[in-house]
Design a protein around this motif. Structure first.
Motif, short mmCIF file in Angstrom:
data_model
loop_
_atom_site.label_atom_id
_atom_site.label_comp_id
_atom_site.label_asym_id
_atom_site.label_seq_id
_atom_site.Cartn_x
_atom_site.Cartn_y
_atom_site.Cartn_z
N PHE A 95 0.86 -1.19 0.00
CA PHE A 95 0.00 0.00 0.00
C PHE A 95 0.90 1.24 0.00
O PHE A 95 2.04 1.20 0.45
N TYR A 96 0.39 2.33 -0.53
CA TYR A 96 1.17 3.54 -0.74
C TYR A 96 1.71 4.09 0.56
O TYR A 96 0.99 4.24 1.55
N SER A 97 3.01 4.38 0.55
CA SER A 97 3.70 4.97 1.69
C SER A 97 4.36 6.26 1.20
O SER A 97 5.29 6.21 0.39
N GLU A 98 3.84 7.39 1.63
CA GLU A 98 4.37 8.68 1.16
C GLU A 98 5.82 8.85 1.58
O GLU A 98 6.16 8.70 2.75
N ARG A 99 6.70 9.18 0.63
CA ARG A 99 8.11 9.36 0.91
C ARG A 99 8.47 10.83 0.82
O ARG A 99 8.19 11.49 -0.19
N PRO A 100 9.11 11.37 1.84
CA PRO A 100 9.49 12.78 1.84
C PRO A 100 10.39 13.13 0.66
O PRO A 100 11.29 12.37 0.29
N GLY A 101 10.11 14.28 0.05
CA GLY A 101 10.93 14.76 -1.04
C GLY A 101 10.49 14.33 -2.42
O GLY A 101 10.98 14.85 -3.43
N THR A 102 9.54 13.40 -2.51
CA THR A 102 9.08 12.94 -3.82
C THR A 102 8.11 13.96 -4.42
O THR A 102 7.55 14.81 -3.73
N LEU A 103 7.87 13.83 -5.72
CA LEU A 103 6.92 14.71 -6.39
C LEU A 103 5.52 14.55 -5.83
O LEU A 103 4.78 15.53 -5.67
N ALA A 104 5.15 13.30 -5.51
CA ALA A 104 3.81 13.06 -4.96
C ALA A 104 3.64 13.75 -3.61
O ALA A 104 2.58 14.31 -3.31
N GLN A 105 4.69 13.72 -2.79
CA GLN A 105 4.61 14.36 -1.48
C GLN A 105 4.43 15.86 -1.61
O GLN A 105 3.73 16.50 -0.82
N ARG A 106 5.04 16.44 -2.64
CA ARG A 106 4.93 17.89 -2.84
C ARG A 106 3.64 18.30 -3.53
O ARG A 106 3.14 19.39 -3.32
N ARG A 107 3.10 17.40 -4.37
CA ARG A 107 1.97 17.79 -5.21
C ARG A 107 0.60 17.34 -4.70
O ARG A 107 -0.40 18.02 -4.92
N TYR A 108 0.56 16.16 -4.06
CA TYR A 108 -0.73 15.55 -3.76
C TYR A 108 -0.90 15.27 -2.27
O TYR A 108 0.07 15.02 -1.55
N ALA A 109 -2.14 15.28 -1.84
CA ALA A 109 -2.45 14.88 -0.46
C ALA A 109 -2.54 13.36 -0.40
O ALA A 109 -3.12 12.71 -1.27
N ASP A 110 -1.95 12.79 0.64
CA ASP A 110 -2.03 11.34 0.89
C ASP A 110 -3.38 11.10 1.56
O ASP A 110 -3.49 10.94 2.77
N ASP A 111 -4.43 11.05 0.74
CA ASP A 111 -5.80 11.20 1.26
C ASP A 111 -6.61 9.90 1.33
O ASP A 111 -7.79 9.93 1.66
N VAL A 112 -5.99 8.75 1.02
CA VAL A 112 -6.71 7.48 1.15
C VAL A 112 -6.46 6.93 2.55
O VAL A 112 -5.30 6.72 2.93
N PRO A 113 -7.49 6.73 3.34
CA PRO A 113 -7.30 6.24 4.71
C PRO A 113 -6.53 4.91 4.74
O PRO A 113 -6.69 4.07 3.84
N GLU A 114 -5.73 4.73 5.78
CA GLU A 114 -4.88 3.54 5.85
C GLU A 114 -5.71 2.26 5.86
O GLU A 114 -5.31 1.26 5.25
N GLU A 115 -6.86 2.28 6.54
CA GLU A 115 -7.67 1.05 6.57
C GLU A 115 -8.19 0.70 5.17
O GLU A 115 -8.35 -0.48 4.84
N VAL A 116 -8.42 1.72 4.34
CA VAL A 116 -8.85 1.47 2.95
C VAL A 116 -7.69 0.92 2.14
O VAL A 116 -7.84 -0.02 1.35
N LYS A 117 -6.50 1.53 2.32
CA LYS A 117 -5.31 1.02 1.64
C LYS A 117 -5.09 -0.46 1.95
O LYS A 117 -4.83 -1.27 1.05
N LYS A 118 -5.20 -0.81 3.23
CA LYS A 118 -4.94 -2.19 3.64
C LYS A 118 -6.01 -3.14 3.13
O LYS A 118 -5.71 -4.28 2.75
N ARG A 119 -7.25 -2.69 3.11
CA ARG A 119 -8.32 -3.54 2.58
C ARG A 119 -8.11 -3.80 1.09
O ARG A 119 -8.24 -4.94 0.61
#
Length: 476
Positions: A369-393
């Protein structure tokens, strides 16, 4: 079996696995070093380069961390779990240092640049921090650390490939070996830290790669895995005395290595879907000793998510590439990397991933499941907005799908005969061999009355299976 703690289906990239070296002529060295590696196969190959450099400075390898004068962790920043594991190990080594004053602890690899200040200053966990392009400076850094100074070099290079260094094969089975063909990455996938931790892409001199593979074969190795963040973009040019340049593509490199001997198997990892060419596929089909297995990360089955990931292909384009692989090599096995719960991913995106897995009929997958990494483009551009329980399911559903696909794939192989390279005795019985087919599938089969040993090729008929293993019998 899948390890739910690491979401690992098979061990090609050894994600999150510790790696300690064997003894190298223990009586020949006055000082000892100990290395653990985490993450991708490139990290494990890098540890073998480090071992070679340290050997020349009078350090021998040891399995016993408590007798080591130098302790190194070769680190991974791809997923948060690996970082947490490394931090835990460093805390344990800090206690060991109190019991053995003078012991030096160092961090190598991808975490070095990003967390250097925390490790060196805030938490005082390490004495040495070395980035993946600075291993040649290790002897000087060790000397500096021995005086009580904190030693650091995390500079990235546009040229370093370690082409002239002969790696020391750590924990080797004597059958399979990693060979690094390039370093760095020019792709800027929004979720990935590799371009920032390993620098720009550069290809190693072709002749040095071919010579290393020849040497390995002469030493008795029967399989090499060519490594790079994106092997299909390998491209080396060299000028001769007349200033004419000679270019070597990945397909040309594959062919040259295949021609060393039909007894030397060739694997490679990793391929980016946008770069693997028909030339490569036809070269694979031409030579029996180029394994019919391609690791082709998809990451997501949703075109919208793929665009956010900056993967530069669509769902349909990827499916067409799978079609092309199967058209040229019907017996080719395909595996993938899959991320669930990337930024904004909804249920339709998730179902698109499930459906592309079924379309590609993956034999294996690495699933996270997605793990936001500091310094990446995704971390700068997008909110990590999918709840962890949804990611795991969603991850659990992806895992269940892959388990079913792996079992179905193995069932289709029952009754077929495969050439298997014997790697070792089975872990469960010394009366059985374990080996792998060209498709990277694990086979376990009785030894019988045959004069065989690790490194031997043998024809095996599959008779039964689980989702992770084929069972068989030797065919005369």
């Amino acid at each position: 079996m899948l390890d739910l703690a690491t979401n690992k289906v098979h061990d090609e990239n050894r994600q999150g696995e510790a790696y300690a070296p064997f003894e190298l002529d223990p009586n020949s060295y006055k000082k000892r070093f100990y290395i653990e590696s985490y993450g991708c196969a490139m990290n494990f190959a890098d540890s073998e380069v480090v071992a070679s450099i340290l050997n020349k400075e009078g350090f021998g390898a040891t399995r016993n961390v408590e007798e080591a004068d130098l302790i190194f962790l070769n680190t991974c920043s791809i997923r948060e779990k690996a970082e947490l594991t490394v931090r835990k190990r460093l805390t344990e080594f800090k206690k060991l240092k109190r019991a053995r004053p003078g012991t030096l602890v160092g961090v190598l690899g991808c975490m070095a640049e990003r967390l250097k200040s925390k490790f060196l200053e805030e938490e005082k966990l390490v004495d040495i921090v070395v980035g993946p392009d600075a291993y040649r400076t290790l002897p000087g850094l060790v000397e500096e650390a021995e005086t009580g100074q904190k030693a650091i070099n995390v500079l990235l290079s546009r040229e370093e490939t370690y082409a002239d260094i002969s790696p020391v094969r750590l924990n080797s089975n004597g059958i399979s070996a990693f060979v690094s063909i390039m370093r760095g990455c020019n792709n800027m996938c929004s979720f990935c830290v590799v371009p920032f931790t390993r620098g720009r892409e550069r290809s190693r001199e072709a002749a040095s790669i071919i010579n290393e593979c020849k040497d390995l074969f002469e030493q008795g190795y029967r399989e090499v895995t060519l490594l790079g963040q994106n092997v299909d973009s390998y491209y080396y040019t060299s000028a001769n005395g007349n200033e004419q340049s000679t270019a070597v593509t990945f397909a040309m490199l594959l062919e040259s290595i295949a021609q060393i001997s039909p007894l030397l198997r060739i694997r490679f990892s990793t391929s980016h879907p946008k770069d693997i060419t028909d030339e490569v596929l036809h070269t694979m089909a031409k030579y029996d000793n180029i394994c019919k297995y391609i690791h082709l990360p998809v990451q997501s089955g949703s075109t919208r998510i793929l665009q956010m990931m900056n993967r530069t292909y669509t769902r349909e384009w990827y499916m067409a590439k799978v079609d092309r692989i199967k058209q040229i090599m019907p017996d080719c096995s395909i595996s993938a990397d899959i991320i669930t719960g990337f930024c904004t991913e909804d249920e339709q995106d998730h179902q698109d991933t499930i459906s592309i897995m079924k379309y590609a009929q993956y034999d294996y997958s690495y699933m996270f499941f997605y793990s936001e990494r500091p310094g990446t483009l995704a971390q700068r551009r997008y909110a990590d907005d999918v709840p962890e329980e949804v990611k795991k399911r969603r991850l659990a559903e992806v895992i269940e799908t892959q388990n079913r696909l792996s079992l179905e794939s193995n069932k289709r192989d029952i009754g077929k005969v495969f050439q298997v390279l014997i790697e070792s005795e089975s872990k469960k019985s010394d009366q059985q061999w374990m080996g792998r087919s060209s498709q990277y599938k694990v086979f376990v089969f009785p030894k019988g009355n045959y004069d065989l040993a690790p490194g031997s090729y043998v024809n095996v008929r599959a008779t039964d299976c689980t989702q992770g293993t084929l069972f068989g019998e030797i065919v005369d």
